[in-house]
Design an enzyme around this catalytic site. Structure first.
Site, PDB file in Angstrom:
ATOM      1  CG  HIS A 168      -2.087  -1.027   0.837  1.00  0.00           C
ATOM      2  ND1 HIS A 168      -2.087  -2.308   1.314  1.00  0.00           N
ATOM      3  CD2 HIS A 168      -3.140  -0.931   0.005  1.00  0.00           C
ATOM      4  CE1 HIS A 168      -3.129  -2.952   0.813  1.00  0.00           C
ATOM      5  NE2 HIS A 168      -3.774  -2.137   0.019  1.00  0.00           N
ATOM      6  NE  ARG A 221      -6.731   0.171  -2.995  1.00  0.00           N
ATOM      7  CZ  ARG A 221      -6.046   0.361  -4.127  1.00  0.00           C
ATOM      8  NH1 ARG A 221      -5.965   1.559  -4.659  1.00  0.00           N
ATOM      9  NH2 ARG A 221      -5.447  -0.646  -4.720  1.00  0.00           N
ATOM     10  NE  ARG A 234     -11.420  -2.506  -1.851  1.00  0.00           N
ATOM     11  CZ  ARG A 234     -10.112  -2.585  -2.046  1.00  0.00           C
ATOM     12  NH1 ARG A 234      -9.649  -3.389  -2.963  1.00  0.00           N
ATOM     13  NH2 ARG A 234      -9.289  -1.836  -1.365  1.00  0.00           N
ATOM     14  CD  GLU A 245      -9.476  -8.344  -3.937  1.00  0.00           C
ATOM     15  OE1 GLU A 245      -8.454  -7.660  -4.078  1.00  0.00           O
ATOM     16  OE2 GLU A 245     -10.445  -7.978  -3.251  1.00  0.00           O
ATOM     17  CG  ASN A 266      -2.624  -4.602  -6.495  1.00  0.00           C
ATOM     18  OD1 ASN A 266      -2.096  -4.558  -7.599  1.00  0.00           O
ATOM     19  ND2 ASN A 266      -3.185  -3.547  -5.939  1.00  0.00           N
ATOM     20  CG  ASP A 267      -5.121  -8.758  -2.436  1.00  0.00           C
ATOM     21  OD1 ASP A 267      -4.127  -9.043  -1.742  1.00  0.00           O
ATOM     22  OD2 ASP A 267      -5.871  -7.811  -2.180  1.00  0.00           O
ATOM     23  NE  ARG A 289      -1.078  -5.980  -1.735  1.00  0.00           N
ATOM     24  CZ  ARG A 289      -2.256  -5.441  -2.046  1.00  0.00           C
ATOM     25  NH1 ARG A 289      -3.339  -6.181  -2.041  1.00  0.00           N
ATOM     26  NH2 ARG A 289      -2.352  -4.184  -2.386  1.00  0.00           N
ATOM     27  CB  CYS A 292      -9.451  -1.877  -9.977  1.00  0.00           C
ATOM     28  SG  CYS A 292      -9.821  -3.202  -8.837  1.00  0.00           S
TER      29      CYS A 292
HETATM   30  C1  PEP Z   1      -6.040  -5.552  -5.601  1.00  0.00           C
HETATM   31  O1  PEP Z   1      -5.880  -6.456  -4.780  1.00  0.00           O
HETATM   32  O2  PEP Z   1      -5.607  -5.605  -6.780  1.00  0.00           O
HETATM   33  C2  PEP Z   1      -6.774  -4.344  -5.227  1.00  0.00           C
HETATM   34  C3  PEP Z   1      -7.090  -3.427  -6.112  1.00  0.00           C
HETATM   35  O3  PEP Z   1      -7.072  -4.192  -3.914  1.00  0.00           O
HETATM   36  P1  PEP Z   1      -6.032  -3.638  -2.796  1.00  0.00           P
HETATM   37  O4  PEP Z   1      -4.751  -3.303  -3.495  1.00  0.00           O
HETATM   38  O5  PEP Z   1      -6.677  -2.465  -2.168  1.00  0.00           O
HETATM   39  O6  PEP Z   1      -5.929  -4.810  -1.887  1.00  0.00           O
HETATM   40 MG    MG Z   2      -7.039  -6.403  -2.925  1.00  0.00          MG
END
Ligand code: PEP
Ligand code: MG
Length: 956
Positions: free
Chosen positions: A582, A689, A725, A818, A841-842, A852, A889
């Site tokens: 993040h 978010r 979300r 995800e 990402n997830d 991650r 996203c």
């Molecule tokens: C993701 O996991 O790709 C996502 C957009 O959510 P976050 O990065 O907030 O976990």
């Molecule tokens: Mg995520």
């Protein structure tokens, strides 16, 4: 950390002499690539200084400090000598453990060994062992002693219910170093057992470091399962350690002595009844250890010999650690302490011998216990801080001209001097001159720090940062804290010791309050504690360079990034972290080039070293030559021009050369970002978010507060769609006012929709607020981390029920894809959802099994891995078969190399950080849809992310 395993052991060795044995051991270390051949000379020199015989047929040969540079890697090799080897002084060795260690890692191993040596004589068993596994079992298998002492007893604790009482018990075990995070999570899964008379028992084996028993009683009577709850035994169990104690407890209860516990008013009586370690009221004195390599075998031996001259018991413990300590007469126990340079030892002795024994022991420690010791700064005493025993030696700084490939976290090229920000260590005397002088020194330091903070408040434009500093001012002037510090000064402590001890105590008290927000305040307290300590010790924080600089940190927390002054910080370089952490996302949002996961060596860079960061390619150049710098400046120019062109065209739609349109939307974290996103060309918000809205606040926002926030976003979007979300907390995103049990693996724990469905009232309030804010505008709601069809249906049904109360015209419901299971179930889910938004990402994290945020692996968590691309392709295909749309996203959507592949896979919407919108649109406009489709198919057939990147780099 040094660990023992069977593969390290050679059985049935034979050596005619100690020097032959040493040669065999050195060969074995060399053969494993642990040391250079020159290490043997070090091992011989070490034996010449003093035997490494440990006891019970075991020796631990190792090199001298001078031969540490011959060690490539830390490790051990063991040889069993069934016939024994004469180790001098009549001692025979049946097992030799050769240690290759670059710093004090071997103390940890000694700790482990001495646990085994504490029990009976092992020499015969070691000699007769037939299998290496038997040796490992002998060395590690000795049952650990159960910790049970006054620090593990908490009487009359303020607990409102069983859960809080349990939490207190677990905290005691944590403070007593019996358990680590994860224990409490395990404990809450266990069922408490009634013992009668209001006493309860609970135990857990998860995340236990050493066995220990805590006992807690509540201040006011509580109930559990309809029965009284007057006391709770909370056991951190390993193996058999607690069996005896349990038997004893049962006997006591059968004898009708339950009141000893349920009505206990002192820990003494509880301990006495259970046979725990009753604190002896013996005279004691403290001294700081200055030996460079801690209390290793030689100095420990010297200490034992002194203690043995006294006809009475002498104990020693590490200040700050639980328990009454160990006998100074036992070499193995002493080694088991693992004491390091700079740590404070507390000796205590039976009253009859204390007057003679304590001064003798203190004088010997101060004299170095037979070693020449480098005195600790400021009178030879130091703060009990420093590196952990198993910490590897600090790596050397990369050399000028070095090129380090790390992880691209935020795009752009940055050039500037390094400002390395790492936590400093402080050396200071424990005892002060006199109370008046120390009080005056402290007063001056407080005043100076107060003035510095005031200046920061006045020069900071960000309101939230000003607030943080204002809180620091209040803490600095806290009268109760000053009173406690004054009392310590009156006892003769130095200003530094008095101040930091009380700050730490106050911080620990805050943490113990079982309130995450107050626990955070503890971090603030420690922060000002260190500032004042730095002032007192004359350790200054590195001065900010005049020109924009590259901030070098160990790890960048989201709050660090959010507090950065964009005008001053040209770039961010972190030793740890990955692209989808993040903090990286926030760096991208702020538009600061960032490279992360560069390795610990960057922390050793000298302040002011010229650095070149390439945030697009994750590249770091240290003190680059003029030519490289010029080239980078040219690239920066070109990239700026590209950005400028893209920015000028940002409001044009993203349509490929052959007419295929892709929607480009913005990822935002708070309502306030919407206007900027629209200004930067967003065709909607593809990911709001909402947890960031929640995280900004000191308490959970009610429906009205949320409604206002969402309405503001919709107003600003002016008819453009909003994809929201629902709250995605848990895992790496905690909420201060939503205390969650610690989990050993939070990313696989209660997070996202799982958490929301466990607390449906919070989800319901959020949904109500969203529906009420819509008022005819296009609203898309999606649920995070959905992994099963039941989760989706539960969330959908709740929303549809609420929609009957709060009607909304233009509503779509979807899920984030995800979790791999959602992609694999996409054909089924696509029948029910209105859309999918792929969180790469997830999805990458779970598909490739790479955290991650992992400090070293996250660079490999690349969303262009064909395995991830296949999951994306499956999702798009399933959605389109049902006429549903798909967005991406995750951070991959804003990766310029990934854009052609995602478009080629048929993704309908790309949602990216607002600053990337113009560039992504420009990239889409450069594409030919049919070519992209062919490219995507080729990518799917490749075998690695690197191959995919190479393919795209070639074609485009
Ligand atoms: C993701 O996991 O790709 C996502 C957009 O959510 P976050 O990065 O907030 O976990
Ligand atoms: Mg995520």
């Amino acid at each position: 950390m040094l660990e023992l395993n069977a593969k390290q052991i050679q059985m049935g060795g034979r050596a005619a002499s100690k020097s032959a044995a040493l040669a065999m051991l050195a060969d074995s270390l060399v053969g494993e690539g642990l040391v250079a051949p020159g290490y043997l000379a070090g091992m011989q020199a070490r034996e010449a200084q003093g035997s490494t015989y440990l006891g019970q047929g075991i020796a631990i040969p190792h090199g001298t400090p001078e031969t540490r540079d011959q060690v490539y890697r830390t490790g051990v090799r063991l040889i069993q000598f069934p016939d024994g080897v004469d180790w001098g002084d009549g001692q025979r060795v049946y097992l030799a453990i050769a240690i290759a260690a670059r710093s004090d890692e071997h103390l940890r191993l000694l700790q482990l060994l001495t646990r085994a040596l504490g029990e009976g004589d092992l020499s015969q068993a070691l000699r007769e062992a037939q299998q290496p596994e038997a040796i490992v079992a002998l060395l590690q298998g000795a049952p650990q002693e159960l910790a049970l002492d006054s620090q593990l007893i908490g009487l009359d604790v303020a607990a409102a219910d069983f859960d809080e009482l349990l939490w207190h018990g677990a905290q005691l075990l944590k403070r007593g170093a019996c358990v680590e995070p994860g224990f409490i999570a395990g404990l809450t899964q266990r069922t408490p057992l009634p013992l009668g008379n209001g006493l309860w028992w609970i135990h857990c084996e998860q995340a236990v470091l050493r066995p220990g028993l805590a006992f807690v009683t509540p201040q006011r009577p509580l109930q559990l399962q309809g029965q009284p709850l007057r006391g709770l035994f909370c056991l951190a169990s390993i193996g058999e350690a607690s069996r005896q104690l349990l038997e004893r407890l049962c006997d006591l209860l059968i004898d009708g002595r339950a009141a000893t516990f349920s009505e206990a008013c002192s820990s003494h009586s509880v301990l006495e009844a259970l046979g725990g370690e009753v604190p002896a009221h013996w005279p004691s004195q403290r001294v700081t250890l200055a030996n460079a390599h801690g209390l290793h075998a030689r100095p420990a031996k010297a200490l034992t010999e002194i203690a043995q001259a006294f006809a009475g018991e002498v104990r020693v413990r590490l200040v700050g650690e639980a328990g009454p300590g160990v006998s100074v007469k036992s070499l193995s126990k002493l080694l088991g302490l693992g004491a390091r340079r700079g740590q404070e030892l507390e000796f205590s002795a039976e009253p009859d011998i204390a007057d003679d024994a304590l001064p003798a022991l203190l004088a010997a420690v101060q004299a170095g216990l037979g070693e020449t010791v480098e005195p600790l700064p400021a009178g030879g005493m130091a703060a009990p801080t420093g590196a952990a025993p198993s910490e590897p030696p600090a790596p050397r700084a990369p050399l000028p001209g070095a090129r380090i490939q790390a992880v691209a976290a935020a795009p752009g090229i940055a050039i500037g001097p390094a400002l390395v920000r790492i936590a400093a260590t402080f050396d200071y005397p424990q005892r002060g001159e006199d109370a008046a002088t120390e009080r005056q020194r402290l007063g001056q330091a407080l005043e100076q720090v107060g003035a510095d903070i005031q200046r920061l408040i006045e020069t900071t434009s960000e309101a939230n940062i000003r607030e943080i500093f204002a809180t620091h001012q209040v803490m600095l002037r806290d009268p109760a804290l000053r009173e406690d510090v004054d009392a310590r000064l009156a006892e003769g402590f130095s200003a530094e010791a008095a101040w930091i001890t009380e700050v730490e105590a106050a911080a620990q008290q805050q943490e113990a309050l079982h309130d995450a927000l107050l626990a955070e305040r503890a971090a603030d307290l420690r922060d000002i504690g260190r500032r004042v300590l730095g002032q007192l010790c004359g350790v200054e924080a590195p001065r900010e360079p005049d020109e924009p600089y590259i901030l070098v940190m160990e790890e960048v927390a989201p709050s660090d990034v959010a507090c950065l002054d964009r005008q001053r910080v040209a770039g961010i370089l972190a030793a740890r972290g990955g692209a989808t952490a993040h903090s990286a996302i926030i760096a991208r949002t702020l538009g600061i080039p960032a490279v992360v996961g560069a390795g610990e060596a960057v922390l050793a860079l000298a302040q002011g070293t010229e650095l070149l960061l390439d945030g697009d390619h994750g590249l770091l150049r240290v003190a680059p030559d003029r030519q490289t710098l010029e080239q980078a400046r040219r690239e920066r120019e070109a990239s700026l021009k590209r950005r400028e062109r893209a920015h000028a065209e940002r409001l044009r739609p993203a349509v490929t050369g052959d007419g295929h349109a892709v929607e480009v939307a913005a990822n935002i974290g708070s309502g306030g970002d919407t206007a900027e996103a629209v200004e930067l060309g967003a065709e909607g918000v593809g990911l709001l978010r909402t947890e960031l809205v929640f995280m900004d606040l000191p308490e959970a926002p009610d429906q009205a507060v949320q409604e206002r926030a969402y309405r503001r976003v919709l107003d600003t979007l002016d008819g453009r769609p909003l994809v929201v979300r629902t709250l995605d907390v848990g895992g790496d995103k905690p909420l201060p006012y939503w205390p969650m049990a610690a989990e050993s693996n939070p990313f696989l724990g209660v997070r996202g929709i799982r958490l929301s469905l466990q607390r449906p009232e919070i989800l319901e309030t959020q949904l109500r607020a969203l529906l009420a804010a819509a008022e005819g505008r296009p609203l898309r709601i999606m649920f995070p981390m959905v992994g099963t069809i039941e989760e989706w249906r539960a969330a959908r049904d709740l929303t549809l029920r609420l929609r009957q109360e709060v009607p909304v015209d233009d509503l779509q419901l979807g899920i984030m894809v995800e979790v791999p299971s959602a992609a694999l179930l996409a054909p089924l889910l696509a029948r029910e959802v209105d859309f999918f938004s792929i969180g790469t990402n997830d999805l990458t994290q779970y598909c490739l099994a790479i955290d991650r945020d992992h400090p070293t692996l996250s660079a490999q968590a690349d969303g262009l891995h064909p395995a991830v691309l296949r999951l994306i392709a499956m999702t798009v295909e399933a959605a389109h078969a049902q006429g549903k749309w798909v967005g991406v996203c995750g951070e991959l959507a804003g990766d310029m190399l990934a854009v052609p592949v995602l478009v080629g896979l048929g993704v309908d919407e790309l949602s990216v950080s607002p600053r990337a919108i113009g560039l992504v649109k420009a990239r889409v406009r450069e594409l030919d849809y049919r070519h992209s489709q062919a490219l995507a198919q080729q990518a799917l057939a490749l075998e690695s992310a690197a191959a995919v990147r190479a393919l795209i780099g070639e074609v485009h």
